[in-house]
Design an enzyme around this catalytic site. Structure first.
Site, PDB file in Angstrom:
ATOM      1  N   ARG A 112       8.551  -6.517  -1.517  1.00  0.00           N
ATOM      2  CA  ARG A 112       7.234  -6.851  -0.940  1.00  0.00           C
ATOM      3  C   ARG A 112       7.480  -7.563   0.381  1.00  0.00           C
ATOM      4  O   ARG A 112       8.183  -8.565   0.424  1.00  0.00           O
ATOM      5  CB  ARG A 112       6.449  -7.772  -1.879  1.00  0.00           C
ATOM      6  CG  ARG A 112       5.230  -8.395  -1.206  1.00  0.00           C
ATOM      7  CD  ARG A 112       4.328  -9.129  -2.154  1.00  0.00           C
ATOM      8  NE  ARG A 112       3.586  -8.206  -3.004  1.00  0.00           N
ATOM      9  CZ  ARG A 112       2.483  -8.521  -3.698  1.00  0.00           C
ATOM     10  NH1 ARG A 112       1.989  -9.743  -3.625  1.00  0.00           N
ATOM     11  NH2 ARG A 112       1.883  -7.626  -4.452  1.00  0.00           N
ATOM     12  N   HIS A 139      -0.034  -0.408  -0.629  1.00  0.00           N
ATOM     13  CA  HIS A 139       0.253  -1.047  -1.924  1.00  0.00           C
ATOM     14  C   HIS A 139       0.292   0.069  -2.979  1.00  0.00           C
ATOM     15  O   HIS A 139      -0.580   0.168  -3.837  1.00  0.00           O
ATOM     16  CB  HIS A 139      -0.818  -2.092  -2.239  1.00  0.00           C
ATOM     17  CG  HIS A 139      -0.406  -3.087  -3.288  1.00  0.00           C
ATOM     18  ND1 HIS A 139       0.803  -3.041  -3.945  1.00  0.00           N
ATOM     19  CD2 HIS A 139      -1.063  -4.171  -3.794  1.00  0.00           C
ATOM     20  CE1 HIS A 139       0.864  -4.039  -4.803  1.00  0.00           C
ATOM     21  NE2 HIS A 139      -0.243  -4.745  -4.732  1.00  0.00           N
ATOM     22  N   CYS A 274      -8.134  -5.427  -7.241  1.00  0.00           N
ATOM     23  CA  CYS A 274      -6.683  -5.524  -7.468  1.00  0.00           C
ATOM     24  C   CYS A 274      -6.249  -6.945  -7.790  1.00  0.00           C
ATOM     25  O   CYS A 274      -5.175  -7.133  -8.344  1.00  0.00           O
ATOM     26  CB  CYS A 274      -5.931  -5.001  -6.254  1.00  0.00           C
ATOM     27  SG  CYS A 274      -6.253  -5.981  -4.777  1.00  0.00           S
TER      28      CYS A 274
HETATM   29  N1   CP Z   1      -2.630  -7.152  -7.004  1.00  0.00           N
HETATM   30  C1   CP Z   1      -1.454  -7.712  -6.686  1.00  0.00           C
HETATM   31  O1   CP Z   1      -0.553  -7.081  -6.121  1.00  0.00           O
HETATM   32  O2   CP Z   1      -1.339  -9.008  -7.074  1.00  0.00           O
HETATM   33  P1   CP Z   1      -0.165 -10.009  -6.693  1.00  0.00           P
HETATM   34  O3   CP Z   1      -0.287 -10.299  -5.209  1.00  0.00           O
HETATM   35  O4   CP Z   1      -0.415 -11.214  -7.532  1.00  0.00           O
HETATM   36  O5   CP Z   1       1.148  -9.370  -6.982  1.00  0.00           O
HETATM   37  N1  NVA Z   2      -4.974  -6.968   0.476  1.00  0.00           N
HETATM   38  C1  NVA Z   2      -4.334  -8.030  -0.251  1.00  0.00           C
HETATM   39  C2  NVA Z   2      -3.779  -7.528  -1.539  1.00  0.00           C
HETATM   40  C3  NVA Z   2      -3.099  -8.552  -2.385  1.00  0.00           C
HETATM   41  C4  NVA Z   2      -2.545  -7.962  -3.643  1.00  0.00           C
HETATM   42  C5  NVA Z   2      -3.242  -8.661   0.591  1.00  0.00           C
HETATM   43  O1  NVA Z   2      -2.482  -7.930   1.228  1.00  0.00           O
HETATM   44  O2  NVA Z   2      -3.144  -9.895   0.619  1.00  0.00           O
END
Ligand code: CP
Ligand code: NVA
Length: 315
Positions: A112, A139, A274
């Protein structure tokens, strides 16, 4: 024991939904459903005994990190969680060198980070599969769990009308491309200037041409909600955009999922997010925890979908 997955996906990276064919995405969903059932029945499914998977997180995470770690454990493997700040990445060692080294130790790398190019660079120098756990532009693991949740509830994806509200961000982009690949009817209602990127739209339109899906971007939330089977939203301020918070909150007024939008959707429509949620902004706590919410199933399905993904690229 689960059917042994075919090894058609062995060794593959999962960087963008657009990189995988519809049948490949469906294979993840099918195995995800099966692994979910096996776990619920307490039946063994240790598909990855003795395997090690590195998890590199350059950004905060609750669901992704925990669901990957627990999923690896349930598959009989070991997760090695790496917070970038505690490695030599924080002292200037390149991702190229990090990927070259880690892939001599582990069987896959989950990452990530911010720029999508960093995930691509990791994959370019990794001899083992790299799985994208979120970038600024995508994502894809979230999108797998999302479509798994919708299919679980409706028994199909083809023709299901999925309405997304708010920021045409990383989550929206991957969801839109997944919907396009899988023959759904996708509509996003975004304030002007917050539509999905040209790249995401091009990927979605190309996939839709093959699958017969429809992709629509509108600015009127009511138009998107009209007749929707699923209403989906995400935060208005993503990680890394904190300085834009005041402007974004003003620009997104009117794009919350609320009772008015729910009333326009089909009676059986449900709500997805999400997470993490910012209550009082893109959704209310009452709706997120109410009878029309699929949000908690959706969060759970991160575990099952990612287990399937890991099993398919590693076996
Ligand atoms: N939805 C999601 O990716 O959550 P986190 O940022 O907690 O991993
Ligand atoms: N759009 C959000 C998703 C988090 C899971 C972000 O990138 O912070």
């Amino acid at each position: 024991m689960a059917h042994l997955p075919t090894n058609a996906l062995k060794g593959r990276h999962f960087l963008r939904v657009a990189d995988w064919k519809p049948g490949e995405l469906k294979a993840v969903l099918d195995l995800g459903d099966e692994l979910k059932m096996l776990l619920a029945r307490g039946r063994p499914h240790k598909l990855l005994p003795g395997r090690s998977i590195a998890l590199i997180f350059n950004k905060a995470s609750t669901r992704t990190r925990v669901s990957f770690e627990v999923g690896i454990c349930q598959l009989g493997g070991t997760g090695v969680s790496i917070t970038a700040a505690h490695t030599h990445l924080a002292r200037g060692e390149t991702l190229k060198d990090t990927a070259s080294v880690l892939s001599r130790y582990v069987d896959a790398i989950v990452i990530r980070t911010g720029a999508h190019s960093e995930v691509e660079e990791t994959a370019a120098y990794s001899s083992v599969p790299v799985l994208n756990a979120l970038t600024d532009s995508s994502h894809p693991c979230q999108a797998l769990a999302d479509v798994m949740t919708i299919r679980e509830r409706y028994g199909r994806l083809d023709g299901v009308r999925l309405a997304y509200f708010g920021d045409g961000n990383n989550v929206c982009a991957s969801l839109m491309v997944a919907a396009a690949k899988l023959g759904m009817s996708f509509v996003a209602a975004c304030p002007p200037g917050y539509e999905p990127t040209e790249q995401a739209l091009a990927d979605a339109r190309e996939a839709a041409e093959e699958s017969g899906a429809s992709i629509e971007i509108v600015s009127d939330p009511a138009r998107a909600a009209d007749g929707a089977d699923v209403l989906y939203t995400d935060v208005w301020v993503s990680m890394g955009q904190e300085e834009e918070r005041d402007k974004r909150l003003a620009d997104f007024q009117g794009y919350s999922i609320d009772e008015r939008l729910l009333a326009l959707a089909r009676p059986e429509a449900f709500v997805m997010h999400c997470l993490p949620a910012h209550y009082g902004e893109e959704i209310s706590e009452e709706i997120a925890h109410g009878p029309r919410s699929a949000i908690w199933d959706q969060a759970e399905n991160r575990l099952h979908a990612q287990k399937a993904l890991m099993a398919l690229v590693l076996r």
